[in-house]
Motif scaffolding. Structure first.
Motif, short mmCIF file in Angstrom:
data_model
loop_
_atom_site.label_atom_id
_atom_site.label_comp_id
_atom_site.label_asym_id
_atom_site.label_seq_id
_atom_site.Cartn_x
_atom_site.Cartn_y
_atom_site.Cartn_z
N LEU A 38 0.99 -1.04 0.20
CA LEU A 38 0.06 0.03 -0.18
C LEU A 38 0.97 1.36 -0.02
N GLU A 39 1.91 1.40 0.62
CA GLU A 39 3.12 2.58 0.70
C GLU A 39 3.54 2.65 -0.50
N ARG A 40 3.75 1.59 -1.30
CA ARG A 40 4.31 1.63 -2.47
C ARG A 40 3.42 2.33 -3.45
N PHE A 41 2.14 2.21 -3.36
CA PHE A 41 1.32 3.11 -4.21
C PHE A 41 0.83 4.08 -3.55
N ASP A 42 1.19 4.55 -2.53
CA ASP A 42 0.75 5.77 -1.65
C ASP A 42 -0.31 5.89 -0.82
N LEU A 43 -0.69 4.51 -0.62
CA LEU A 43 -1.97 4.35 -0.03
C LEU A 43 -2.00 3.97 1.58
N GLY A 44 -0.53 3.98 1.94
CA GLY A 44 -0.39 3.77 3.29
C GLY A 44 -1.52 4.49 4.37
N TYR A 45 -1.77 5.72 4.26
CA TYR A 45 -2.69 6.27 4.93
C TYR A 45 -4.24 6.01 4.82
N ALA A 46 -4.27 5.12 3.76
CA ALA A 46 -5.83 4.75 3.63
C ALA A 46 -6.14 3.40 4.00
N ALA A 47 -4.96 2.69 4.55
CA ALA A 47 -5.24 1.11 4.86
C ALA A 47 -6.47 0.83 5.53
N GLY A 48 -6.69 1.67 6.50
CA GLY A 48 -8.05 1.23 7.54
C GLY A 48 -9.32 1.72 6.82
N ARG A 49 -9.36 2.48 5.72
CA ARG A 49 -10.71 2.98 5.40
C ARG A 49 -11.31 1.80 4.65
N LEU A 50 -12.72 1.91 4.61
CA LEU A 50 -13.45 1.15 3.96
C LEU A 50 -13.33 1.42 2.36
N PHE A 51 -13.65 0.42 1.75
CA PHE A 51 -13.57 0.39 0.22
C PHE A 51 -14.54 1.55 -0.32
N ARG A 52 -15.82 1.69 0.30
CA ARG A 52 -16.49 2.52 -0.18
C ARG A 52 -16.22 3.78 0.03
N GLU A 53 -14.99 4.18 0.98
CA GLU A 53 -14.83 5.39 1.15
C GLU A 53 -13.76 5.96 0.47
N LEU A 54 -13.03 5.07 -0.29
CA LEU A 54 -12.12 5.41 -1.20
C LEU A 54 -12.45 6.41 -2.50
N SER A 55 -11.58 7.18 -2.89
CA SER A 55 -11.75 7.82 -4.07
C SER A 55 -11.51 7.02 -5.24
N GLY A 56 -12.07 7.37 -6.34
CA GLY A 56 -11.80 6.67 -7.64
C GLY A 56 -10.39 6.21 -7.69
N GLY A 57 -9.65 7.08 -7.55
CA GLY A 57 -8.06 7.25 -8.01
C GLY A 57 -7.44 6.23 -6.67
N GLU A 58 -7.91 6.48 -5.40
CA GLU A 58 -7.62 5.55 -4.69
C GLU A 58 -7.86 3.99 -4.60
N ALA A 59 -8.98 3.87 -5.27
CA ALA A 59 -9.41 2.51 -5.37
C ALA A 59 -8.74 1.83 -6.37
N GLN A 60 -8.43 2.68 -7.45
CA GLN A 60 -7.70 2.18 -8.70
C GLN A 60 -6.51 1.58 -8.01
N ARG A 61 -5.73 2.48 -7.13
CA ARG A 61 -4.42 2.07 -6.92
C ARG A 61 -4.35 0.84 -5.86
N LEU A 62 -5.53 0.97 -5.23
CA LEU A 62 -5.77 -0.35 -4.32
C LEU A 62 -5.85 -1.51 -5.39
#
Ligand SMILES: Nc1ncnc2c1ncn2[C@@H]1O[C@H](COP(=O)(O)OP(=O)(O)O)[C@@H](O)[C@H]1O
Ligand SMILES: [Mg+2]
Lengths: 357, 216
Positions: free
Chosen positions: B109-133
């Protein structure tokens, strides 16, 4: 995949609401309880109907219109009918206690007393039997005596003969036991439960053929005509509309199980794509299912047991077992449909599922 | 491990030929961009490579490639589960314990700059975050070949650049990586490019001298 991982994934799916466990639990519970309840209710009412018939002696047949061999009639009991006995009109009796009132009497074989004797009562033929109505009027009870114009008479038994549609002759009369081999009788009665058509032939066989035209007057009748003559407990059980509850339960289960997987098929295909094996996926699915399908079914079974114990008088567990059948079929439908649907989701469908999303 | 495509052509029943005479060989260690305008058949090309669609003509050999990972153009996931859970799953499927899997998943997740969103629910992610996920999840299952369809379509310029960089580096881990894109940034981040326009059927887009080649 480690089993602990499979289990924890299942728990997380349930806890997060991804598997809609509460919704599916309710669906299973409503279907199982509804169908099981319908079955329970209809079997209970059939049972009550049967109990009512038995209580009203609706299962006693009689052959009329001929002369009956009392010995043959008494012997029928044991060869099908539970009890049988013959009767004929006796002399009218005048009680000294009642100023000149004439009471009808019937002469009966000991077998007839067995028909009339209630449960736990002995068919004692050492004295006369009087109906409970008469016993009340004259203050008589078992082993009391009364005086008639022809002497002292001993009461050997009192029988109940409520006015519920049955032959009213015995409602207010004295029954005098006689030897079955004495003269001929007018009627032969036989109790048979469950009702069987063979009883009619047995009854007819007790009639002594005279060779005259009167033989054609022989007919089979019911002592209590207030009930359906063609009643058949077995076939009304087999023909009860609620027997379809099982089939409906299976169909409902299949629909619920199918819906549970179908709505998540894209995610199932994606999990396979992420490297999960089909066996692990199946196991995870069964674990998730345990939370709602099995819970729902167990709740339904317990609630039905409670209802059976409260409502069913004779054999609550037998009725409960019958009402649990549709419940089991709901579960069966759910499990089978889930397994089949899950097996049908393949990784190769991911692309198509994604496009059709 | 090698992907060898020989004289590939494809058309859907009742449509025009999308591309033809496409031959190339791809080995691990290099991220390949599949370019072309919208409707040129990029997604179709990826699904042919994955083996989900039968080629109209030509052959595709997947030498030693047993697992293929796909990242679709649009993210999808379990709305009520966390980003971390999504990335952990492929690692659990590989047999790691949840503890080990979570450790690795966080790194990814860190590699894709998503470390901060690890605990967020999928539905709370933005389109870009979800794509990186989706990318992080696909990378976690370590497929032999990773196919990525328009990864930057949903992303803003900044994250598009970082995703492009990450994808550009992925091939270094021994995967064959193909990225369908029409984003020049993405294209620049890849070592090689296949332009589907070069393989458009003769007479429609280009003259008879059709380009023939190995992506290089
Ligand atoms: N299953 C299909 N059946 C018929 N035509 C299709 C199908 N899938 C895609 N196409 C057509 O093939 C062309 C290429 O589609 P696609 O590969 O999705 O292009 P790209 O990804 O480059 O935008 C489009 O014109 C599209 O309409
Ligand atoms: Mg596309």
């Amino acid at each position: 995949m480690k089993f602990s991982s499979i289990w924890s994934e299942a728990c997380r799916n349930v806890a997060s609401g991804a598997s809609r466990a509460v919704l599916f639990l309710l669906a299973v519970l409503i279907c199982a309880l509804g169908l099981g309840g319908v079955e329970l209710g209809s079997i209970t009412s059939l049972e009550q109907q049967a109990a009512q018939r038995i209580a009203a002696d609706a299962d006693i047949s009689t052959v009329i219109g001929g002369k009956v061999d009392g010995t043959a009639c008494d012997r029928l009991a044991g060869s099908g009918p539970q009890a049988s006995g013959a009767m004929r009109t006796g002399p009218s009796v005048r009680l000294l206690a009642s100023t000149g009132r004439e009471l009808s009497s019937y002469e009966v074989t000991p077998g007839m007393l067995a028909i009339l004797a209630g449960s736990g009562q002995k068919a004692d033929s050492t004295g006369v039997w009087v109906s409970s109505l008469m016993a009340g009027d004259f203050g008589l009870s078992r082993s009391s005596t009364f005086e008639t114009t022809s002497g002292r008479t001993h009461v050997a038994g009192v029988y109940d003969w409520p006015r519920d549609g049955r032959d009213s002759r015995f409602a207010y009369s004295i029954l005098i036991p006689v030897s079955p081999s004495s003269e001929r009788f007018e009627e032969c009665w036989a109790r048979r439960w469950p009702v069987s058509s063979g009883t009619d032939q047995l009854l007819e066989s007790t009639v002594i053929a005279t060779g005259s035209a009167t033989d054609s007057n022989i007919a089979i009748s019911r002592v209590n005509k207030g009930f359906d003559q063609h009643y058949d407990a077995a076939s009304s059980y087999l023909g009860r509309p609620s027997r379809l509850a099982g089939l409906l339960g299976l169909v409902a289960g299949v629909l619920i199980g199918f819906a549970g997987i179908w709505r998540r098929r894209l995610l199932y295909a994606a999990d396979l794509h992420s490297g999960q094996s089909k066996a692990d996926q199946l196991l995870e699915m069964l674990c998730e299912e345990a939370f709602w399908a099995w819970t729902g079914v167990v709740c339904a079974v317990v609630l039905l047991a409670g209802a059976a114990v409260r409502l069913v008088r004779s054999d609550p567990w037998a009725v409960w077992a019958a009402s649990v059948r549709p419940v089991c079929l709901v579960l069966c439908g759910v499990v089978c449909a889930q397994c089949v649907t899950c097996l049908c989701v393949r990784q190769s469908q991911l692309f198509r599922l994604f496009k059709n999303r | 491990m090698r992907l060898v495509i020989t004289d590939l052509a494809h058309r859907y029943p009742g449509t025009d030929v999308l591309f033809e005479h496409l031959s190339l060989a791809i080995e691990p260690g290099r991220t390949v961009a599949v370019c072309g305008p919208s409707g040129s058949g990029k997604s179709t090309f990826l699904s042919l490579v994955a083996g989900w669609e039968k080629p109209y003509r030509g052959t595709i050999e997947r030498d030693g490639i047993s697992t293929v990972g796909w990242v679709f153009q649009n993210p999808y996931g379990v709305a009520s589960r966390t980003a971390l859970d999504h990335v952990v799953f492929p690692l659990l499927a590989k047999g790691f314990s949840r503890r080990q899997a979570q450790e690795q998943a966080r790194e990814e997740l860190e590699r894709f700059d998503l470390g901060y969103a690890a605990g967020r629910l999928f539905r709370e992610l933005s389109g870009g975050e979800a794509q990186r996920l989706m990318l992080a999840r696909a990378v976690c299952s370590r497929p032999d070949m990773l196919l990525v369809d328009e990864p930057t379509a949903q992303l803003d310029t900044r994250s598009a650049r970082s995703v492009a960089a990450v994808l550009g580096n992925l091939a270094g881990q021994g995967m064959i990586v193909l990225v369908a894109t029409h984003d020049p940034k993405m294209r620049d981040a890849c070592e090689s490019t296949i332009d589907l326009a070069d393989y458009a059927p003769a007479g429609i887009v280009e003259g008879p001298e059709e380009a023939q080649g190995v992506a290089s």
